[in-house]
Motif scaffolding. Structure first.
Motif, mmCIF file in Angstrom:
data_model
loop_
_atom_site.group_PDB
_atom_site.id
_atom_site.type_symbol
_atom_site.label_atom_id
_atom_site.label_comp_id
_atom_site.label_asym_id
_atom_site.label_seq_id
_atom_site.Cartn_x
_atom_site.Cartn_y
_atom_site.Cartn_z
ATOM 1 N N GLU A 1 39.199 41.702 35.485
ATOM 2 C CA GLU A 1 39.120 42.829 36.423
ATOM 3 C C GLU A 1 39.956 44.010 35.926
ATOM 4 O OE1 GLU A 1 38.038 39.366 39.055
ATOM 5 O OE2 GLU A 1 39.539 39.720 37.487
ATOM 6 N N ARG A 2 41.103 43.723 35.338
ATOM 7 C CA ARG A 2 41.961 44.807 34.841
ATOM 8 C C ARG A 2 41.229 45.619 33.788
ATOM 9 N NH1 ARG A 2 46.760 41.158 35.214
ATOM 10 N NH2 ARG A 2 46.479 40.604 33.027
ATOM 11 N N GLU A 3 40.565 44.929 32.850
ATOM 12 C CA GLU A 3 39.879 45.630 31.761
ATOM 13 C C GLU A 3 38.642 46.372 32.251
ATOM 14 O OE1 GLU A 3 41.113 46.125 28.732
ATOM 15 O OE2 GLU A 3 42.839 45.109 29.610
ATOM 16 N N LEU A 4 37.876 45.738 33.127
ATOM 17 C CA LEU A 4 36.682 46.403 33.658
ATOM 18 C C LEU A 4 37.070 47.610 34.508
ATOM 19 C CD1 LEU A 4 34.595 43.252 34.669
ATOM 20 C CD2 LEU A 4 34.228 44.729 32.679
ATOM 21 N N GLN A 5 38.103 47.441 35.327
ATOM 22 C CA GLN A 5 38.549 48.552 36.171
ATOM 23 C C GLN A 5 39.118 49.688 35.333
ATOM 24 O OE1 GLN A 5 37.727 49.465 39.062
ATOM 25 N NE2 GLN A 5 39.236 48.758 40.570
ATOM 26 N N ALA A 6 39.799 49.342 34.252
ATOM 27 C CA ALA A 6 40.362 50.376 33.374
ATOM 28 C C ALA A 6 39.243 51.254 32.815
ATOM 29 C CB ALA A 6 41.147 49.727 32.242
ATOM 30 N N GLU A 7 38.147 50.643 32.420
ATOM 31 C CA GLU A 7 37.014 51.423 31.918
ATOM 32 C C GLU A 7 36.442 52.313 33.019
ATOM 33 O OE1 GLU A 7 32.538 50.809 30.037
ATOM 34 O OE2 GLU A 7 33.945 49.114 30.074
ATOM 35 N N LEU A 8 36.300 51.763 34.217
ATOM 36 C CA LEU A 8 35.725 52.530 35.324
ATOM 37 C C LEU A 8 36.650 53.672 35.753
ATOM 38 C CD1 LEU A 8 34.248 49.586 37.381
ATOM 39 C CD2 LEU A 8 32.939 51.385 36.231
ATOM 40 N N PHE A 9 37.952 53.466 35.686
ATOM 41 C CA PHE A 9 38.891 54.516 36.089
ATOM 42 C C PHE A 9 38.782 55.752 35.195
ATOM 43 C CE2 PHE A 9 42.520 52.517 38.799
ATOM 44 C CZ PHE A 9 41.582 52.142 39.741
ATOM 45 N N GLU A 10 38.281 55.580 33.980
ATOM 46 C CA GLU A 10 38.097 56.705 33.064
ATOM 47 C C GLU A 10 36.684 57.271 33.131
ATOM 48 O OE1 GLU A 10 40.499 58.076 31.289
ATOM 49 O OE2 GLU A 10 41.968 56.630 32.050
ATOM 50 N N LYS B 1 29.103 42.425 38.652
ATOM 51 C CA LYS B 1 28.349 41.206 38.352
ATOM 52 C C LYS B 1 29.016 40.413 37.238
ATOM 53 C CE LYS B 1 23.946 39.230 37.073
ATOM 54 N NZ LYS B 1 22.480 39.286 37.084
ATOM 55 N N LEU B 2 29.490 41.110 36.209
ATOM 56 C CA LEU B 2 30.169 40.427 35.111
ATOM 57 C C LEU B 2 31.410 39.706 35.603
ATOM 58 C CD1 LEU B 2 30.524 39.776 32.129
ATOM 59 C CD2 LEU B 2 31.602 42.017 31.824
ATOM 60 N N ALA B 3 32.202 40.350 36.461
ATOM 61 C CA ALA B 3 33.405 39.713 36.994
ATOM 62 C C ALA B 3 33.052 38.502 37.854
ATOM 63 C CB ALA B 3 34.210 40.726 37.807
ATOM 64 N N LEU B 4 31.979 38.612 38.628
ATOM 65 C CA LEU B 4 31.565 37.507 39.495
ATOM 66 C C LEU B 4 31.188 36.258 38.705
ATOM 67 C CD1 LEU B 4 29.418 39.367 42.174
ATOM 68 C CD2 LEU B 4 31.348 37.845 42.661
ATOM 69 N N ARG B 5 30.611 36.440 37.528
ATOM 70 C CA ARG B 5 30.148 35.267 36.779
ATOM 71 C C ARG B 5 31.133 34.825 35.701
ATOM 72 N NH1 ARG B 5 26.080 39.059 34.293
ATOM 73 N NH2 ARG B 5 26.650 39.280 32.096
ATOM 74 N N THR B 6 32.337 35.407 35.696
ATOM 75 C CA THR B 6 33.360 35.039 34.718
ATOM 76 C C THR B 6 34.159 33.839 35.209
ATOM 77 O OG1 THR B 6 33.521 37.297 33.900
ATOM 78 C CG2 THR B 6 35.407 35.868 33.512
ATOM 79 N N LEU B 7 34.525 32.957 34.308
ATOM 80 C CA LEU B 7 35.282 31.764 34.662
ATOM 81 C C LEU B 7 36.597 32.127 35.341
ATOM 82 C CD1 LEU B 7 34.784 29.641 31.416
ATOM 83 C CD2 LEU B 7 33.664 29.305 33.626
ATOM 84 N N ARG B 8 37.001 31.282 36.285
ATOM 85 C CA ARG B 8 38.223 31.525 37.074
ATOM 86 C C ARG B 8 39.448 31.734 36.188
ATOM 87 N NH1 ARG B 8 42.018 32.988 38.968
ATOM 88 N NH2 ARG B 8 43.088 32.465 40.903
ATOM 89 N N ALA B 9 39.515 31.012 35.092
ATOM 90 C CA ALA B 9 40.696 31.107 34.225
ATOM 91 C C ALA B 9 40.856 32.490 33.610
ATOM 92 C CB ALA B 9 40.603 30.058 33.122
ATOM 93 N N GLN B 10 39.808 33.276 33.581
ATOM 94 C CA GLN B 10 39.875 34.605 32.973
ATOM 95 C C GLN B 10 40.182 35.709 33.984
ATOM 96 O OE1 GLN B 10 36.017 33.443 30.628
ATOM 97 N NE2 GLN B 10 36.811 35.302 29.706
ATOM 98 N N HIS B 11 40.422 35.319 35.243
ATOM 99 C CA HIS B 11 40.817 36.285 36.264
ATOM 100 C C HIS B 11 42.337 36.245 36.413
ATOM 101 C CE1 HIS B 11 36.718 37.057 37.780
ATOM 102 N NE2 HIS B 11 36.492 35.793 37.508
#
Length: 243
Positions: free
Chosen positions: A217-226, A203-213
């Motif tokens: 996703e890299r940072e959120l995925q990094a947290e989830l991978f751990e 949800k956070l990634a979906l509502r983040t401005l396009r310029a921040q993609h």
């Protein structure tokens, strides 16, 4: 009480409850929505928004709106509450029956997922009342259905029926009135079956401005991978397939 709350372990059902006024949104309801948001910010759960008496919300309370001044407009009374709903950590599902007009439509636009009944009438007639749709429609509606269609709706003030709202992508499904809440719960069940942290990050990634993609996703995925939950779920997936 203008907002009835039903709580479960994984979700909250909030029912707009002014049926004698077609659930028109007044200051008491806005205050109740803020209190609800505070609860869900502290204890993130899925939110199902719906209305009582065969309508979602027929708009803002005109009797209160008529007396508001420029100072009130600058406080963005409804917009502030709807932004807070949009930014809740877990998904928001709007189950819409009947009228969702003006502020009621803008509350629905703040949800992540919208389902409705065949009696839906959704739109923004504000210009006919001498004001603009200032609680999110001018920026959320173009994101949902595209600029051209949003411009038509907002500049003409016409409301869509369920078939057109579905065709335009404003809602994702139409259900008979007696099945509407069950359909919303079915969506919540599917969300609840997933990893809550992964859901919140999506949800956070979906509502983040396009310029921040794609950085976000890299940072959120990094947290989830751990995450231990990621390891547990993937292990179960592989074990089910005998790998």
């Amino acid at each position: 009480m203008t907002l009835r709350i039903e709580e479960r372990a994984d979700r909250v059902i909030a029912i707009l409850d002014r049926p004698e006024k077609r659930n028109a949104i007044d200051q008491d309801m806005i205050d109740a929505l803020h209190a609800l948001c505070a609860s869900l910010e502290a204890d993130p759960r899925i939110l199902i928004l719906t209305g009582s008496g065969g309508d979602f919300a027929a708009g803002a309370d005109i009797a209160q709106l008529r007396d508001r001044t420029a100072a009130d407009a600058r406080e963005a009374i409804n917009a502030t509450a709807f932004i807070r709903i949009r930014e809740l950590p877990m998904p928001v599902v709007a189950a819409i029956d009947g009228y969702a007009l003006g502020g009621g439509a803008e509350l629905a636009y703040a949800a992540d997922i919208r389902v409705a009944t065949p009696s839906l009438r959704i739109g923004n007639p504000e210009t006919g009342l001498g004001i603009i749709a200032a609680a999110g429609a001018t920026w959320r509606l173009p994101e949902i259905i595209g600029e051209a269609r949003a411009s038509e709706m907002l500049l003409t003030g016409r409301a869509l029926d369920a078939a057109e709202a579905l065709r335009w992508g404003l809602i994702s499904a139409v259900h008979p009135a007696e099945d509407l809440l069950s359909a919303a719960h079915a969506i919540a069940d599917r969300i609840s079956a997933n990893d809550p942290l992964a859901t919140r990050h999506t949800k956070l990634a979906l509502r983040t401005l396009r310029a921040q993609h794609p950085e976000i996703e890299r940072e959120l995925q990094a947290e989830l991978f751990e995450s231990p939950e990621k390891h547990r779920r993937m292990t179960e997936f592989l074990e089910r397939r005998g790998r």
